[in-house]
Design an enzyme around this catalytic site. Structure first.
Site, PDB file in Angstrom:
ATOM      1  CG  HIS A   1      -1.937   1.088   1.240  1.00  0.00           C
ATOM      2  ND1 HIS A   1      -3.124   1.007   1.933  1.00  0.00           N
ATOM      3  CD2 HIS A   1      -1.944   2.317   0.653  1.00  0.00           C
ATOM      4  CE1 HIS A   1      -3.807   2.131   1.781  1.00  0.00           C
ATOM      5  NE2 HIS A   1      -3.096   2.950   1.014  1.00  0.00           N
TER       6      HIS A   1
ATOM      7  CD  GLU B   1      -7.650   6.617   4.523  1.00  0.00           C
ATOM      8  OE1 GLU B   1      -8.119   6.612   3.368  1.00  0.00           O
ATOM      9  OE2 GLU B   1      -6.590   7.217   4.815  1.00  0.00           O
TER      10      GLU B   1
HETATM   11  N1  HPA Z   1      -6.595   7.313   1.102  1.00  0.00           N
HETATM   12  C1  HPA Z   1      -7.244   7.640  -0.001  1.00  0.00           C
HETATM   13  N2  HPA Z   1      -6.633   8.131  -1.065  1.00  0.00           N
HETATM   14  C2  HPA Z   1      -5.317   8.282  -1.047  1.00  0.00           C
HETATM   15  C3  HPA Z   1      -4.588   7.951   0.069  1.00  0.00           C
HETATM   16  C4  HPA Z   1      -5.255   7.427   1.200  1.00  0.00           C
HETATM   17  O1  HPA Z   1      -4.687   7.101   2.262  1.00  0.00           O
HETATM   18  N3  HPA Z   1      -3.296   8.242  -0.233  1.00  0.00           N
HETATM   19  C5  HPA Z   1      -3.267   8.696  -1.500  1.00  0.00           C
HETATM   20  N4  HPA Z   1      -4.501   8.740  -1.991  1.00  0.00           N
HETATM   21 ZN    ZN Z   2      -3.682   4.802   0.394  1.00  0.00          ZN
END
Ligand code: HPA
Ligand code: ZN
Length: 315
Positions: free
Chosen positions: A14, A197
């Protein structure tokens, strides 16, 4: 402890290449491309890396990516990241790139891809780092725009192992991209998606059931749904967790509250990743170190997390 963690063989699953753009390289590329920057110097820019949520970070991340213009720029970006990997014994990487961030600025898809691909090839030959590239769609844009991006990518089908989904999560559920992911899978590409997230567990269910992903990126909010946790355990679906990212973007207030080790002990296949290391204060080893300092991660747990990253490779 740092040296021991650094020496563990690891995979990074990731990582947004655009998020590995260190302020020093950002300034160097701006100078090379004669682009005026709104920050006086590297220190001023670094001071701007204080975020209250995902969107505040994304605004700066897209602004920073504007210095990437030429094939050489994308090569230099990717090569700098691979050298960090070499220094941290990251032996395999599956990085994301966001084509739309660049094509929407008039940079041809092929310029972006060729620079990245050449660096990944040199990384394999000169550094011994294997890799598989993931094309990520920006979820704040429409599915139609994602379809256009996939069409641009298909002549280079063999350059990718999977498609992904990133950018602003809330209000942009995986269901919005069901058809474009089906098309990508019909071309033989695997799928992953950011989910859970900032978004609710429901987005993780959708990523699994509608997008048919092989891994969930982040996924830490799965902890709110015991049925979902059971499914992740039963099917051994990997989560690519990013501890420093999660604290920087206030998904967790501080590392002591992070749930990665709880998930690990429950039997969820969690891995440790850096997400956007230039913005969040560290690469993979620094993320492991933060778990040691903030959560008292044991060596045994670190070994299991590193092994999970190797087991969760798509290629
Ligand atoms: N989340 C969503 N989009 C993103 C992220 C992330 O952590 N990093 C780069 N684009
Ligand atoms: Zn990401």
């Amino acid at each position: 402890m740092y040296d021991w963690l650094n020496a563990l063989p690891k995979a990074e699953l990731h990582l947004h290449l655009e998020g590995s753009l260190e302020p020093e390289l950002l300034f160097a590329l701006a100078a090379r491309n004669q682009i005026a920057l709104p920050w006086a110097d590297v220190e001023t820019l670094r001071k701007a890396y204080a975020f209250n949520n995902l969107q505040e970070f994304l605004d700066l991340y897209y602004q920073g990516a504007d210095v990437l213009r030429t094939e050489q720029d994308f090569y230099d970006l990717t090569w700098a990241y691979l050298q960090k990997c070499k220094a941290q014994n990251v032996i395999h990487v599956e990085p994301f790139f966001d084509p739309q961030t660049h094509t929407d600025r008039g940079i041809p898809f092929e310029v972006v891809l060729t620079g990245i691909q050449q660096a990944l090839k040199d990384g394999q030959q000169q550094l011994g780092i294997s890799s598989g590239l993931i094309l990520s769609f920006l979820r704040h844009l429409s599915e139609e725009e994602a379809f256009k991006t996939l069409e641009q990518a298909l002549p280079f089908r063999d350059a990718f192992i999977a498609v992904g989904l990133d950018s602003s999560e809330l209000g942009h559920p995986p269901s919005k991209f069901e058809r474009v992911f089906a098309k990508a899978r019909s071309e033989g590409l695997l799928a992953v998606a950011h989910a859970g997230e900032e978004g609710p567990p429901e987005y993780i269910w959708q990523a699994l059931d509608l997008l048919k992903v092989s891994r969930i990126d982040h996924g830490v909010r799965a902890a709110e749904d015991p049925r979902l946790i059971q499914r992740l355990i039963d099917e051994q679906i990997p989560l690519t967790v990013c501890p420093l990212s999660n604290t920087k973007l206030k998904v967790f207030e501080h590392m002591g509250q992070h749930n990665i080790l709880k998930l690990l002990e429950m039997g969820v296949k969690v891995t440790v990743n850096s997400d956007d290391p230039a913005y969040f204060g560290g690469y993979v080893t620094e993320n492991f170190m933060a778990l040691h300092d903030g959560l008292g991660m044991s060596r045994e747990q670190a070994q299991k997390l590193a092994q999970n990253s190797l087991d969760a490779r798509l290629c």
